[in-house]
Design a protein around this motif. Structure first.
Motif, mmCIF file in Angstrom:
data_model
loop_
_atom_site.group_PDB
_atom_site.id
_atom_site.type_symbol
_atom_site.label_atom_id
_atom_site.label_comp_id
_atom_site.label_asym_id
_atom_site.label_seq_id
_atom_site.Cartn_x
_atom_site.Cartn_y
_atom_site.Cartn_z
ATOM 1 N N ALA A 30 0.831 -1.205 0.000
ATOM 2 C CA ALA A 30 0.000 0.000 0.000
ATOM 3 C C ALA A 30 0.867 1.257 0.000
ATOM 4 C CB ALA A 30 -0.929 -0.013 1.209
ATOM 5 N N VAL A 31 1.920 1.254 0.775
ATOM 6 C CA VAL A 31 2.814 2.423 0.808
ATOM 7 C C VAL A 31 3.510 2.599 -0.538
ATOM 8 C CG1 VAL A 31 4.953 3.300 1.836
ATOM 9 C CG2 VAL A 31 3.152 2.390 3.298
ATOM 10 N N ILE A 32 3.959 1.494 -1.140
ATOM 11 C CA ILE A 32 4.628 1.574 -2.435
ATOM 12 C C ILE A 32 3.685 2.106 -3.512
ATOM 13 C CG2 ILE A 32 5.616 0.148 -4.280
ATOM 14 C CD1 ILE A 32 6.919 -1.540 -2.081
ATOM 15 N N LEU A 33 2.420 1.741 -3.447
ATOM 16 C CA LEU A 33 1.461 2.239 -4.435
ATOM 17 C C LEU A 33 1.021 3.675 -4.161
ATOM 18 C CD1 LEU A 33 -0.897 -0.822 -4.931
ATOM 19 C CD2 LEU A 33 0.670 0.157 -6.600
ATOM 20 N N CYS A 34 0.848 4.021 -2.888
ATOM 21 C CA CYS A 34 0.217 5.304 -2.550
ATOM 22 C C CYS A 34 1.172 6.489 -2.537
ATOM 23 C CB CYS A 34 -0.470 5.194 -1.191
ATOM 24 S SG CYS A 34 -1.946 4.188 -1.272
ATOM 25 N N VAL A 35 2.410 6.295 -2.166
ATOM 26 C CA VAL A 35 3.335 7.434 -2.064
ATOM 27 C C VAL A 35 3.575 8.101 -3.421
ATOM 28 C CG1 VAL A 35 5.714 8.074 -1.494
ATOM 29 C CG2 VAL A 35 4.382 6.705 0.097
ATOM 30 N N PRO A 36 3.880 7.358 -4.485
ATOM 31 C CA PRO A 36 4.032 8.051 -5.776
ATOM 32 C C PRO A 36 2.734 8.696 -6.260
ATOM 33 C CG PRO A 36 4.969 5.857 -5.894
ATOM 34 C CD PRO A 36 4.250 5.941 -4.600
ATOM 35 N N LEU A 37 1.617 8.021 -6.034
ATOM 36 C CA LEU A 37 0.329 8.586 -6.422
ATOM 37 C C LEU A 37 0.020 9.856 -5.635
ATOM 38 C CD1 LEU A 37 -2.092 8.070 -8.255
ATOM 39 C CD2 LEU A 37 -3.097 6.736 -6.397
ATOM 40 N N LEU A 38 0.393 9.865 -4.371
ATOM 41 C CA LEU A 38 0.203 11.046 -3.533
ATOM 42 C C LEU A 38 1.006 12.229 -4.050
ATOM 43 C CD1 LEU A 38 -0.778 12.212 -0.681
ATOM 44 C CD2 LEU A 38 1.505 11.550 0.062
ATOM 45 N N PHE A 39 2.288 12.009 -4.338
ATOM 46 C CA PHE A 39 3.121 13.100 -4.835
ATOM 47 C C PHE A 39 2.652 13.587 -6.201
ATOM 48 C CE2 PHE A 39 6.321 11.517 -1.749
ATOM 49 C CZ PHE A 39 6.404 12.677 -1.017
ATOM 50 N N PHE A 40 2.234 12.662 -7.055
ATOM 51 C CA PHE A 40 1.752 13.073 -8.371
ATOM 52 C C PHE A 40 0.500 13.934 -8.257
ATOM 53 C CE2 PHE A 40 -1.121 12.341 -11.953
ATOM 54 C CZ PHE A 40 -0.357 12.890 -12.966
ATOM 55 N N THR A 41 -0.460 13.490 -7.449
ATOM 56 C CA THR A 41 -1.708 14.242 -7.373
ATOM 57 C C THR A 41 -1.554 15.562 -6.633
ATOM 58 O OG1 THR A 41 -2.374 12.971 -5.439
ATOM 59 C CG2 THR A 41 -3.206 12.236 -7.560
ATOM 60 N N LEU A 42 -0.662 15.629 -5.677
ATOM 61 C CA LEU A 42 -0.497 16.885 -4.948
ATOM 62 C C LEU A 42 0.341 17.918 -5.699
ATOM 63 C CD1 LEU A 42 -0.057 15.997 -1.187
ATOM 64 C CD2 LEU A 42 -1.936 17.190 -2.269
ATOM 65 N N PHE A 43 1.402 17.461 -6.349
ATOM 66 C CA PHE A 43 2.361 18.418 -6.896
ATOM 67 C C PHE A 43 2.335 18.570 -8.414
ATOM 68 C CE2 PHE A 43 4.459 16.883 -2.930
ATOM 69 C CZ PHE A 43 4.230 18.033 -2.204
ATOM 70 N N CYS A 44 1.773 17.627 -9.138
ATOM 71 C CA CYS A 44 1.829 17.702 -10.599
ATOM 72 C C CYS A 44 0.535 18.174 -11.242
ATOM 73 C CB CYS A 44 2.208 16.339 -11.171
ATOM 74 S SG CYS A 44 3.891 15.866 -10.735
ATOM 75 N N LEU A 45 -0.556 18.189 -10.507
ATOM 76 C CA LEU A 45 -1.809 18.640 -11.095
ATOM 77 C C LEU A 45 -1.896 20.169 -11.028
ATOM 78 C CD1 LEU A 45 -4.278 15.966 -9.747
ATOM 79 C CD2 LEU A 45 -3.238 16.110 -11.992
ATOM 80 N N PRO A 46 -2.424 20.801 -12.078
ATOM 81 C CA PRO A 46 -2.398 22.272 -12.145
ATOM 82 C C PRO A 46 -3.607 22.958 -11.491
ATOM 83 C CG PRO A 46 -3.193 21.395 -14.198
ATOM 84 C CD PRO A 46 -2.845 20.213 -13.337
ATOM 85 N N PHE A 47 -4.235 22.339 -10.523
ATOM 86 C CA PHE A 47 -5.422 22.913 -9.900
ATOM 87 C C PHE A 47 -5.047 23.623 -8.608
ATOM 88 C CE2 PHE A 47 -6.897 18.955 -12.039
ATOM 89 C CZ PHE A 47 -7.493 19.571 -13.126
ATOM 90 N N SER A 48 -6.040 24.215 -7.967
ATOM 91 C CA SER A 48 -5.789 24.874 -6.677
ATOM 92 C C SER A 48 -5.494 23.814 -5.621
ATOM 93 C CB SER A 48 -7.015 25.688 -6.266
ATOM 94 O OG SER A 48 -8.097 24.815 -5.986
ATOM 95 N N ILE A 49 -5.005 24.244 -4.471
ATOM 96 C CA ILE A 49 -4.617 23.304 -3.432
ATOM 97 C C ILE A 49 -5.817 22.507 -2.918
ATOM 98 C CG2 ILE A 49 -4.783 24.949 -1.538
ATOM 99 C CD1 ILE A 49 -2.163 22.196 -1.852
ATOM 100 N N THR A 50 -6.977 23.155 -2.863
ATOM 101 C CA THR A 50 -8.179 22.447 -2.406
ATOM 102 C C THR A 50 -8.576 21.353 -3.392
ATOM 103 O OG1 THR A 50 -8.925 24.478 -1.348
ATOM 104 C CG2 THR A 50 -10.562 22.754 -1.682
ATOM 105 N N ALA A 51 -8.538 21.657 -4.658
ATOM 106 C CA ALA A 51 -8.875 20.654 -5.674
ATOM 107 C C ALA A 51 -7.856 19.523 -5.674
ATOM 108 C CB ALA A 51 -8.946 21.307 -7.044
ATOM 109 N N ASN A 52 -6.588 19.853 -5.488
ATOM 110 C CA ASN A 52 -5.561 18.807 -5.425
ATOM 111 C C ASN A 52 -5.767 17.893 -4.225
ATOM 112 O OD1 ASN A 52 -4.351 19.648 -7.735
ATOM 113 N ND2 ASN A 52 -2.647 20.689 -6.739
ATOM 114 N N ILE A 53 -6.142 18.451 -3.085
ATOM 115 C CA ILE A 53 -6.383 17.634 -1.897
ATOM 116 C C ILE A 53 -7.591 16.724 -2.101
ATOM 117 C CG2 ILE A 53 -7.075 17.740 0.532
ATOM 118 C CD1 ILE A 53 -5.258 20.195 0.778
#
Length: 95
Positions: A30-53
């Motif tokens: 779960a950690v191996i799957l979720c950590v990269p997905l977490l960083f991608f969705t938080l830092f690579c998406l061009p939306f506001s911080i609320t939308a990213n969360i």
């Protein structure tokens, strides 16, 4: 000589589990799957911080829950291994 009585604790099947529910292997997957997905969705998406969360919660929480629970008491990697073995040998007839 008198036989000794050994008491088996109620939670003996929970040995080696995290919080008594999840196998250590499932937690690592779960950690191996979720950590990269977490960083991608938080830092690579061009939306506001609320939308990213919100998007992070939508994608990461189900992925982590699925990886923690597993499939038919197998971790995801073990299930994929068993499934591939089954797919490979399902057409073989043995007498």
């Amino acid at each position: 000589m008198e036989p000794s009585i050994v008491y088996i604790p109620v939670n003996y099947t929970e040995a080696g589990k995290i919080l008594g529910l999840f196998e250590l292997r499932n937690l690592v997957e779960a950690v191996i799957l979720c950590v990269p997905l977490l960083f991608f969705t938080l830092f690579c998406l061009p939306f506001s911080i609320t939308a990213n969360i919100v998007l992070t919660a939508i994608f990461v929480v189900p992925t982590g829950g699925f990886a923690l629970i597993g499939i038919h008491d197998y971790s995801l990697i073990n299930f994929i291994r068993v499934y591939r073995r089954w797919r490979k040998s399902k057409a073989v007839l043995e007498f």
